[in-house]
Scaffold this active site. Structure first.
Site, PDB file in Angstrom:
ATOM      1  N   ASP A 346       0.836  -1.184   0.000  1.00  0.00           N
ATOM      2  CA  ASP A 346       0.000   0.000   0.000  1.00  0.00           C
ATOM      3  C   ASP A 346       0.882   1.249   0.000  1.00  0.00           C
ATOM      4  O   ASP A 346       1.869   1.314   0.746  1.00  0.00           O
ATOM      5  CB  ASP A 346      -0.892  -0.031   1.247  1.00  0.00           C
ATOM      6  CG  ASP A 346      -1.804   1.163   1.337  1.00  0.00           C
ATOM      7  OD1 ASP A 346      -2.660   1.318   0.459  1.00  0.00           O
ATOM      8  OD2 ASP A 346      -1.659   1.942   2.304  1.00  0.00           O
ATOM      9  N   GLU A 376       1.618   0.088  -4.991  1.00  0.00           N
ATOM     10  CA  GLU A 376       1.117   1.350  -5.533  1.00  0.00           C
ATOM     11  C   GLU A 376       2.282   2.344  -5.635  1.00  0.00           C
ATOM     12  O   GLU A 376       2.821   2.748  -4.597  1.00  0.00           O
ATOM     13  CB  GLU A 376       0.058   1.938  -4.612  1.00  0.00           C
ATOM     14  CG  GLU A 376      -1.206   1.117  -4.486  1.00  0.00           C
ATOM     15  CD  GLU A 376      -2.193   1.756  -3.517  1.00  0.00           C
ATOM     16  OE1 GLU A 376      -3.347   1.948  -3.912  1.00  0.00           O
ATOM     17  OE2 GLU A 376      -1.810   2.051  -2.368  1.00  0.00           O
TER      18      GLU A 376
END
Length: 798
Positions: A346, A376
């Site tokens: 994340d 990400e």
């Protein structure tokens, strides 16, 4: 904790050992915690978990037994307690020079009480399910072979139509043989039928905002405000989430049931990817780090304030040695203890590039060479971190990043009316072509550095986004939602019941519906492009979240997968299944390297809402000689000319069907492609040569330290550049170089990281001119690499 925060230049003692936390045996338990700035530190042993769930008599007198700890090298405090401590709980109590006293759970805790209030002492071997020692990860020959399915544990089973008894629990994945009234497999059997290779689970570590013992806002812990959350609010990084357990009050149950879930998925040939959140913690002062080592684990800006690149109030300083060590230790624990097969990071932009590089190299070399790692490549706000892991940083480093360029080109914006290629916008064809090629002329060196997707848990899901782009949200009666509730108040369940996201779909002719066609075209692009495809759970059943673009704490009525839609939209499910089968059976859609793509993929058209291309000359060793793929994003049909290859063109995918068997033949040298559809054709079967040869390089260093070392290779014909050592064999590090069959020699240089050192003065070459498909060579260092004296490669066997 106070305004006198630690200067970021302060250098603290560090510890390199692998035994932080609890080491349990029946004879004794050893406790070690890193707290170099503490004046004194004690272990506090408890009989209960601190939440009042045990005997009231025991709970009322459970004030804890204090055991002093001794400070040792590296800022580590330790103590060994004799006797079998299993079943007890513990905390660390720190006293600092200014008189501050903190009590905190063990950051390295592997078990906790309900709601994570206290660390628990368990024998991890007691938590192993039957047959756990024989559990094996499904083999992944190459990252390009992965098909990822993103899923939330609770969403999977919460709805009544799932037929699952253990709703919202890890154990839901262990229930097999479930079918709907029409005989369609449900639950884990559905995942196997669909054909995906990996389940990507939203966070399953212990997170803070769900009360594991009570309903929303009830009970003694007002901070736990909801029954549902995605889990991006970390509390205990090395412990499974208790709300997914059938008994959160028993520390061992959640561990055993999490392992049972992994074991069940592995038994179906499905690997497990864990979504991890090492960029921030939910709490700061009461979080897992601050009470023990104030102002070390978190970044601050130039004014001394907590930096907030995460958007939730803090970010971890991953570049600091002991933060980096914690993250690596935590990941290694999940990969080894829970047999996790990959990690999705994340907000990976908030993690420094050195940490991500070392994670990738060390986990694969020491634990599992086939781990899939991606994340990400962005942040949630401004951060003072200089070495952010953004798009492009991953080049040649062995991990992948989400391709938001491709995502936006396909659908437009994520939450609004904005349009892309499949939602009616011209001018996106070039960006679509870039995505189809695995972004190799954009931000990657290799197609397996891009994760291709249209939607994920964030933002509007695919069906709702297409409704929004068509201006149909109001016609579908989708409610206006805010923070999991109706924006203007009222009964959410009634509002959802009154909505009809499928009001325009004719159940007798589902694949004729415009919204359905646009959705199939979107993920059709994903499943036939070069790179790693990623699907959001339920897309194959036209899942709707009723217009909720941020359902992170919305109730089950919004988030639960409605399994009755499988039969209702069976043609859609069959289309997805067919595309996945096509990808898995035909390596032309799973090319391994930049050079291979440039040699094999040729665009035929890229304008006016049409993108078409050919995979030629048995691309990737495919049995089909040439493959043509056409995407028509226009509402009207188009005519596409076909290359004259000397064979007829067989259609395996069109607007009505997707699979691997030809069901009709294109007449002449052109084909009609219906509006809002795709088509896949092949001309003939051939007798392709073997795809490639493999060169195994066995690297022998006298010092045994392989950290950071890699090969820089060229002349492979498939993928030049960095090639990592991925496993250990007989004390040597082993790398596998893939080379085109006709290649006569491959050049290489041994180097440390990005040319910090290299082991030889000149280029080295490996002779691969023979007919062997596997060539093994030994490269041995005879003295320190800095002196430039690596031997020429010696062939071992083939």
């Amino acid at each position: 904790m106070n305004s006198n925060y630690m200067n970021t230049e302060t250098v603290l003692e560090t510890y390199a050992g692998s035994d932080l936390g609890l080491t349990y045996t029946a004879a004794y338990s050893q406790f070690k915690v890193w707290a170099p700035t503490a004046f004194t530190l004690s272990l506090v042993l408890y009989e209960t978990g601190g939440n009042g769930t045990g005997s009231p008599a025991i709970f009322s007198r459970d004030s804890g037994r204090i055991v002093p700890m001794q400070r040792g090298d590296g800022g580590v405090w330790q103590v060994q307690v004799t006797g079998d401590m299993k079943g007890k709980y513990y905390m660390y109590r720190t006293i600092f020079e200014d008189g501050t006293i903190n009590e905190a759970a063990d950051p390295y805790a592997t078990a906790v009480s309900a709601n994570g209030l206290r660390s628990a002492i368990v024998d991890l071997r007691d938590t192993d399910p039957e047959g756990w020692s024989g559990d094996k990860s499904p083999q992944l020959a190459h990252p390009a072979d992965a098909v990822i399915y993103e899923l939330h544990v609770r969403d999977f089973s919460a709805h009544a139509s799932s037929g699952i008894m253990n709703k919202g629990k890890f154990k839901a994945f262990t229930e097999t043989g479930l079918r709907d009234d029409a005989g369609n497999p449900l639950g884990i059997d559905h995942l196997a039928e669909l054909g995906i290779t990996h389940v990507h689970l939203l966070p399953v570590f212990d997170y803070q905002t769900v009360d594991e013992l009570n309903g929303a806002g009830e009970g003694p812990h007002p901070d736990y405000y909801t029954e549902y959350n995605w889990g991006y609010d970390p509390q205990h990084y090395n412990v499974p989430e208790g709300s997914y357990s059938t008994n959160p009050s028993d520390p061992g149950t959640r561990i055993r049931e999490c392992k049972e879930m992994v074991q069940a998925l592995h038994s179906k040939g499905i690997a497990v990817i864990m979504d991890v959140v090492y960029n921030h913690t939910y709490a700061f002062e009461k979080g897992p780090f601050e009470p023990l080592v104030p102002d070390y684990f978190y970044r601050r800006d130039y004014l001394g304030r907590l930096s907030n690149g995460s958007g939730v109030g803090n970010e971890l300083a991953t570049e600091r040695p002991m933060v980096r060590k914690f993250i690596k230790d935590s990941l290694a624990y999940w990969a080894s203890e829970y047999h996790i097969d990959g990690f999705r990071f994340d907000l990976m932009g908030l993690m420094d590039s050195v940490t991500i590089r070392e994670i990738t190299e060390e986990l694969r070399l020491n634990i599992n060479p086939n781990l899939l790692i991606y994340g990400e490549p962005w942040t949630g706000g401004d951060s003072p971190l200089a070495a952010k892991t953004l798009k492009g940083v991953q080049r040649g480093k062995g991990y992948a990043v989400f391709n938001d360029n491709f995502r936006s080109a396909i659908k437009g914006d994520s939450d609004g009316w904005g349009r892309g290629f499949v939602t009616g916008e011209y001018g996106k064809e070039g960006a679509i072509a870039s995505g189809i090629k695995g972004a190799i002329h954009d931000f990657t060196d290799s197609p397996v550095e891009t994760v291709n997707y249209v939607t994920a848990h964030d933002n509007l899901n695919l069906w709702d986004k297409i409704l929004a782009s068509q201006g149909l949200k109001q016609a579908a009666g989708l409610p206006e939602l805010e923070n999991g509730r109706l924006k203007y108040g009222g009964d959410l369940e009634a509002a959802v019941g009154a909505a009809n996201p499928y009001f325009a779909v004719d159940p007798q002719n589902i694949l004729r519906n415009e919204t359905v066609r646009r959705s199939l075209l979107a993920n059709g692009l994903i499943l036939t492009s070069q790179g790693i495809p990623f699907l959001h759970a339920g897309d194959e059943m036209l899942r709707s979240k009723y217009g909720d673009h941020n359902s992170y704490r919305s109730p089950d009525v919004i988030n639960a997968i409605r399994w009755d839609r499988k039969q209702a939209f069976m043609p859609v499910f069959q289309y997805y299944k067919g595309l996945i089968e096509l990808r898995r059976k035909h390596p032309a859609f799973r090319l391994h390297g930049r050079q291979e793509i440039e040699r094999s993929l040729e665009f035929l058209r890229c304008d006016s809402g049409v993108v078409s291309y050919m995979l030629k000359d048995n691309a990737g060793g495919d049995v089909w000689n040439n493959i043509v793929v056409i995407f028509n994003a226009n509402t009207e049909s188009i005519t596409q000319s076909l290359p004259n290859t000397g064979g007829c063109w067989n259609i395996v995918v069109d607007h009505s069907y997707a699979g691997t068997e030809a069901f009709r033949i294109a007449d002449n040298q052109e084909v009609q492609v219906e509006g809002l559809s795709m088509m896949v054709l092949y001309d003939s079967y051939g007798e392709p040569a073997p795809r490639s040869k493999i060169i195994e390089v066995h690297y022998d260093r006298p010092d045994g330290d392989y950290r950071g070392w890699n090969l820089w290779v060229w002349g492979t014909g498939i993928q030049d550049g960095q090639c990592d050592f991925r496993q250990m064999e007989n004390g040597r590090a082993v790398a596998r170089i893939e080379a085109e069959m006709g290649v006569q020699s491959v050049g290489y240089i041994l180097r440390l990281n990005d040319w910090e050192e290299k082991s030889a003065d000149g280029d080295r070459f490996i002779d691969c001119s023979g007919t062997e498909k596997l060539i093994k060579v030994l490269v041995r260092e005879r003295r320190p690499a800095s002196l430039g004296n690596a031997q020429d490669p010696v062939q071992l066997s083939s």
